[in-house]
Design a protein around this motif. Structure first.
Motif, PDB file in Angstrom:
ATOM      1  N   GLY A 260       0.777  -1.215   0.000  1.00  0.00           N
ATOM      2  CA  GLY A 260       0.000   0.000   0.000  1.00  0.00           C
ATOM      3  C   GLY A 260       0.814   1.273   0.000  1.00  0.00           C
ATOM      4  O   GLY A 260       2.012   1.276   0.301  1.00  0.00           O
ATOM      5  N   ALA A 261       0.138   2.349  -0.338  1.00  0.00           N
ATOM      6  CA  ALA A 261       0.707   3.681  -0.172  1.00  0.00           C
ATOM      7  C   ALA A 261       0.503   4.106   1.285  1.00  0.00           C
ATOM      8  O   ALA A 261      -0.032   3.355   2.107  1.00  0.00           O
ATOM      9  N   GLU A 262       0.890   5.327   1.591  1.00  0.00           N
ATOM     10  CA  GLU A 262       0.815   5.804   2.984  1.00  0.00           C
ATOM     11  C   GLU A 262      -0.610   5.768   3.526  1.00  0.00           C
ATOM     12  O   GLU A 262      -0.837   5.459   4.696  1.00  0.00           O
ATOM     13  N   THR A 263      -1.600   6.051   2.676  1.00  0.00           N
ATOM     14  CA  THR A 263      -2.983   6.110   3.144  1.00  0.00           C
ATOM     15  C   THR A 263      -3.515   4.742   3.556  1.00  0.00           C
ATOM     16  O   THR A 263      -4.480   4.659   4.322  1.00  0.00           O
ATOM     17  N   LEU A 264      -2.910   3.670   3.074  1.00  0.00           N
ATOM     18  CA  LEU A 264      -3.409   2.334   3.403  1.00  0.00           C
ATOM     19  C   LEU A 264      -3.202   2.020   4.892  1.00  0.00           C
ATOM     20  O   LEU A 264      -3.990   1.285   5.490  1.00  0.00           O
ATOM     21  N   TYR A 265      -2.139   2.578   5.467  1.00  0.00           N
ATOM     22  CA  TYR A 265      -1.923   2.383   6.908  1.00  0.00           C
ATOM     23  C   TYR A 265      -3.082   2.961   7.702  1.00  0.00           C
ATOM     24  O   TYR A 265      -3.593   2.322   8.634  1.00  0.00           O
ATOM     25  N   ILE A 266      -3.520   4.163   7.345  1.00  0.00           N
ATOM     26  CA  ILE A 266      -4.649   4.784   8.052  1.00  0.00           C
ATOM     27  C   ILE A 266      -5.905   3.945   7.886  1.00  0.00           C
ATOM     28  O   ILE A 266      -6.691   3.770   8.826  1.00  0.00           O
ATOM     29  N   PHE A 267      -6.082   3.383   6.703  1.00  0.00           N
ATOM     30  CA  PHE A 267      -7.241   2.527   6.450  1.00  0.00           C
ATOM     31  C   PHE A 267      -7.197   1.278   7.336  1.00  0.00           C
ATOM     32  O   PHE A 267      -8.206   0.883   7.928  1.00  0.00           O
ATOM     33  N   ALA A 268      -6.021   0.654   7.429  1.00  0.00           N
ATOM     34  CA  ALA A 268      -5.866  -0.535   8.277  1.00  0.00           C
ATOM     35  C   ALA A 268      -6.124  -0.195   9.739  1.00  0.00           C
ATOM     36  O   ALA A 268      -6.797  -0.949  10.464  1.00  0.00           O
ATOM     37  N   LEU A 269      -5.597   0.945  10.185  1.00  0.00           N
ATOM     38  CA  LEU A 269      -5.829   1.373  11.563  1.00  0.00           C
ATOM     39  C   LEU A 269      -7.303   1.671  11.786  1.00  0.00           C
ATOM     40  O   LEU A 269      -7.855   1.363  12.863  1.00  0.00           O
ATOM     41  N   GLY A 316       3.717 -13.488   3.358  1.00  0.00           N
ATOM     42  CA  GLY A 316       4.920 -12.993   2.682  1.00  0.00           C
ATOM     43  C   GLY A 316       4.817 -11.544   2.283  1.00  0.00           C
ATOM     44  O   GLY A 316       3.842 -10.849   2.585  1.00  0.00           O
ATOM     45  N   ALA A 317       5.855 -11.084   1.600  1.00  0.00           N
ATOM     46  CA  ALA A 317       5.913  -9.690   1.167  1.00  0.00           C
ATOM     47  C   ALA A 317       4.950  -9.461   0.003  1.00  0.00           C
ATOM     48  O   ALA A 317       4.561 -10.382  -0.719  1.00  0.00           O
ATOM     49  N   ALA A 318       4.563  -8.190  -0.152  1.00  0.00           N
ATOM     50  CA  ALA A 318       3.640  -7.826  -1.233  1.00  0.00           C
ATOM     51  C   ALA A 318       4.342  -7.898  -2.576  1.00  0.00           C
ATOM     52  O   ALA A 318       5.556  -7.691  -2.687  1.00  0.00           O
ATOM     53  N   THR A 319       3.573  -8.202  -3.583  1.00  0.00           N
ATOM     54  CA  THR A 319       4.125  -8.251  -4.954  1.00  0.00           C
ATOM     55  C   THR A 319       3.887  -6.956  -5.714  1.00  0.00           C
ATOM     56  O   THR A 319       4.336  -6.811  -6.851  1.00  0.00           O
ATOM     57  N   THR A 320       3.141  -6.035  -5.096  1.00  0.00           N
ATOM     58  CA  THR A 320       2.876  -4.746  -5.719  1.00  0.00           C
ATOM     59  C   THR A 320       3.241  -3.643  -4.736  1.00  0.00           C
ATOM     60  O   THR A 320       3.484  -3.897  -3.559  1.00  0.00           O
ATOM     61  N   THR A 321       3.261  -2.409  -5.201  1.00  0.00           N
ATOM     62  CA  THR A 321       3.569  -1.264  -4.341  1.00  0.00           C
ATOM     63  C   THR A 321       2.642  -0.104  -4.687  1.00  0.00           C
ATOM     64  O   THR A 321       2.084  -0.035  -5.787  1.00  0.00           O
ATOM     65  N   GLY A 322       2.512   0.818  -3.739  1.00  0.00           N
ATOM     66  CA  GLY A 322       1.803   2.065  -3.987  1.00  0.00           C
ATOM     67  C   GLY A 322       0.305   1.953  -4.130  1.00  0.00           C
ATOM     68  O   GLY A 322      -0.323   2.837  -4.729  1.00  0.00           O
ATOM     69  N   LEU A 323      -0.294   0.899  -3.605  1.00  0.00           N
ATOM     70  CA  LEU A 323      -1.736   0.738  -3.747  1.00  0.00           C
ATOM     71  C   LEU A 323      -2.487   1.736  -2.861  1.00  0.00           C
ATOM     72  O   LEU A 323      -2.206   1.855  -1.666  1.00  0.00           O
ATOM     73  N   GLU A 324      -3.450   2.431  -3.454  1.00  0.00           N
ATOM     74  CA  GLU A 324      -4.369   3.233  -2.661  1.00  0.00           C
ATOM     75  C   GLU A 324      -5.454   2.307  -2.108  1.00  0.00           C
ATOM     76  O   GLU A 324      -5.529   1.126  -2.442  1.00  0.00           O
ATOM     77  N   VAL A 325      -6.332   2.847  -1.280  1.00  0.00           N
ATOM     78  CA  VAL A 325      -7.323   2.017  -0.596  1.00  0.00           C
ATOM     79  C   VAL A 325      -8.200   1.261  -1.585  1.00  0.00           C
ATOM     80  O   VAL A 325      -8.399   0.041  -1.461  1.00  0.00           O
ATOM     81  N   ALA A 326      -8.739   1.957  -2.583  1.00  0.00           N
ATOM     82  CA  ALA A 326      -9.619   1.307  -3.559  1.00  0.00           C
ATOM     83  C   ALA A 326      -8.889   0.208  -4.323  1.00  0.00           C
ATOM     84  O   ALA A 326      -9.459  -0.861  -4.600  1.00  0.00           O
ATOM     85  N   ASP A 327      -7.622   0.458  -4.664  1.00  0.00           N
ATOM     86  CA  ASP A 327      -6.837  -0.548  -5.383  1.00  0.00           C
ATOM     87  C   ASP A 327      -6.595  -1.770  -4.510  1.00  0.00           C
ATOM     88  O   ASP A 327      -6.639  -2.913  -4.981  1.00  0.00           O
TER      89      ASP A 327
END
Length: 627
Positions: A260-269, A316-327
């Motif tokens: 995820g991107a930075e916003t995904l952390y807020i979504f998880a929280l 395991g580790a993610a195979t993608t990077t920079g995902l926004e919440v919708a992605d």
């Protein structure tokens, strides 16, 4: 009319306090996130940001070690409304200093103010939880604590989001907006706090001991006097340990494992926080408005189950990077991870809310603020331990974050088993809660009339083999039930009865020695200030009617004239395990399963002024025609 815990939010005795504590939690997190925003705004180096991220939590939590003992004494000595007004005034001063730090972009001032917010939180902590038993009825404690925990969780989350957005949205005006926001919130909190009604001091004549070291030790010893309170505090501290480990890993987990991107952390929280709020709110409904510690084992093992699944959902580790919440939501397996985060939060609410309610319910009223202060010291120690262990296992043992979650799930289950082993009341209440809520549709009324402290005698009609279990699940305090020794020895159920310290009794002609021991144990329990429950009919009803009360109740009260609480069971005659049908038809599950039953209680009677016929008449009137 059914009670709705949200009705508390319309009442002055609760709403101003609820808003005050929610605004305080909101402002603290706006401030802390705004400091991070300022660091990025100033373009400081990674090393400087790392220094802050390590120094800031230490500065905030240090006052809990230094001043909790003093804060507990002050909260015990002062009228609570006055103390809350003092602490919210402190917040205005501290946030005004922080505003200067933002306007001058001076990190030293901001860190001093951060220490000040920790000090203010330390002073507010004991009164935050000790005021609830003063303004709420005993049957409202679980619902009130649920609302407070829900409000705190949501306030922290929204505060983090708002504080994190200030410098992104305000740009060059970020320092001015941050300074204005924190001062405005502090002033608002102070104004709202002035509407909190008066709540008397726990011990106004207390002489404050200002030396924190010996007083901290004395307060910690105070928290250990009652096993149930001691282990409830241990449970709350463990909740903070689990929460600290989990939430401190989420920023990196959202990037490294979820892509995820930075916003995904807020979504998880947000998922975890909303789950905690929902679980906290559900506690009152699930507990039927009693302090139901049977939810604690359910919460503990539910947390572990969802944490284990979180490990397997994405090991395991993610195979993608920079995902926004919708992605991220569109990714395969995302809903499973989201459900796990919400589930951990829901069961965390089940775990912690009853523990807070039990601490408030079982601690002496003139010691509660100091007990809460002792809990805060222990909480702070567990938070520090969680932070240190999180660093150690990743840097020195090279654990991945999913492995940390798996280890946390296992540790959580082991700690829960340990707590429930040394205080079997938790597990016994859980089993009785599951049995009663599975087999019956239970309604409880009047149990708030049972004394919160001191000895008392519960008298009730006797309809089925489940009567003691149903009453145990309906009464907030532990009850030592006197029961026929053959019922006491029923396989499986006997373990629950023994764990609940039930007292087996036999008729004088059956076994005079068992009868003698029973009366001796009843006398000792009442002398020790415990609740004892008896069924004065002496046997299960054979026709659904209440039989004549025997003179044993008078024999008990002659030696111990304690308050007597008349209670009645309604609707039990048509339920399972009554003698309504013959032996072969007794277990016709389709007709008897989930029977509607009711437990009702009258105000206590003077034990020196009642006799068996008078109590029988009162129980008959309580039961009415609802056999």
């Amino acid at each position: 009319m059914a009670h709705n815990q949200f009705a508390l939010l319309t009442q002055r005795r609760f709403l101003p306090f609820f808003l005050t504590q929610a605004l305080g939690a909101f402002n603290d997190n706006v401030y802390r996130q705004a400091i991070i925003g300022l660091l990025f705004y100033l373009g400081v180096s990674d090393a400087q940001r790392t220094l802050y991220t390590n120094l800031a939590p230490a500065l905030f939590i240090l006052p809990y070690f230094l001043f909790s003992a003093t804060a507990g004494q002050i909260a015990e000595k002062l009228e609570k409304h006055t103390l809350i007004r003092i602490t919210t005034t402190m917040e205005i001063v501290i946030m005004s200093l922080a505003a200067i730090g933002f306007l001058t972009q001076n990190m030293a001032i901001l860190l001093v103010a951060l220490f000040g917010t920790g000090l203010q939180s330390t002073l507010f902590g004991p009164v935050k939880y000790s005021i609830l038993p003063s303004v709420l009825k005993p049957e409202e404690l679980t619902g009130g604590n649920g609302l407070v925990e829900m409000g705190t969780s949501i306030s922290i989350l929204v505060g983090m989001i708002f504080g994190g957005l200030i410098f992104k949205l305000a740009g060059d005006q970020g320092p001015v907006v941050a300074a204005s926001a924190i001062v405005l919130l502090a002033v608002t909190g102070n104004l709202v706090s002035r509407m909190i009604p008066r709540a008397d001091a726990g011990e106004p004549d207390l002489k404050i001991q200002w030396n924190p070291a010996p007083e901290s030790l004395r307060i910690l010893r105070m928290t250990r006097r009652q096993p149930a309170v001691r282990n409830s505090i241990l449970g709350v501290s463990w909740f903070w340990f689990v929460g600290t480990v989990l939430t401190s890993q989420l920023p990196t987990y959202a990037i490294a494992n979820l892509g995820g991107a930075e916003t995904l952390y807020i979504f998880a929280l947000a998922l975890f926080s909303v789950g905690t709020g929902v679980g906290s709110m559900l506690c009152e409904r699930l507990s039927a408005r009693t302090v139901e510690i049977g939810l604690v084992p359910l919460g503990a093992f539910g947390m572990s189950a969802f944490m284990v699944d979180l490990y397997f959902a994405r090991p395991g580790a993610a195979t993608t990077t920079g995902l926004e919440v919708a992605d991220f939501i569109a990714q395969t397996g995302a809903w499973r991870i989201m459900l796990d985060l919400v589930g951990i939060g829901v069961f965390a609410g089940f775990f912690v809310v009853p523990l807070f309610a039990l601490i408030q319910n079982r601690s002496p009223k003139n010691e509660l603020s100091r007990v809460i202060a002792g809990m805060n010291i222990q909480n702070a120690a567990f938070i520090v331990l969680a932070a240190v262990l999180g660093v150690v296992v990743q840097r020195f043992f090279h654990w991945t974050i999913p492995q940390v979650f798996l280890a946390l799930a296992i540790a959580n289950a082991l700690v829960a088993i340990y707590i429930f082993t040394i205080v079997p009341e938790f597990l016994m209440r859980f089993l009785s809660w599951v049995l009663v809520r599975t087999l019956y549709r239970l309604r409880v009324s009047g149990t708030e009339r049972i004394p919160d402290e001191g000895a008392g005698l519960i008298v009730c009609n006797h309809v089925s083999y489940m009567d003691a279990l149903i009453l145990s699940a309906s009464i907030p305090r532990p009850v030592r039930f006197v029961m026929y020794y053959k019922i006491f020895n029923i396989p499986v159920m006997s373990w629950i009865f023994r764990t609940a310290k039930a007292i087996p009794i036999a008729g004088a002609k059956e076994d005079p020695e068992v009868m003698r021991r029973a009366f001796a144990e009843i006398e000792a329990a009442l002398a020790d200030g415990q609740l004892v429950g008896i069924f004065p009919e002496g046997a299960l009803t054979k026709d659904g009617e209440i039989a004549t009360f025997k003179s044993g109740v008078e024999r008990i009260l002659a030696k111990n004239p304690v308050p007597v609480v008349p209670m009645a069971l309604r609707g039990m005659w048509s339920s399972m395990w009554s003698k309504r049908d013959g032996r072969l038809r007794r277990m016709r599950v389709p007709r008897r399963f989930r029977a509607r039953v009711e437990v009702v209680a009258d105000p206590p009677r003077d034990g020196a002024a009642v006799d068996a016929p008078a109590l029988e008449a009162q129980v008959r009137a309580l039961r009415g025609d609802c056999a």
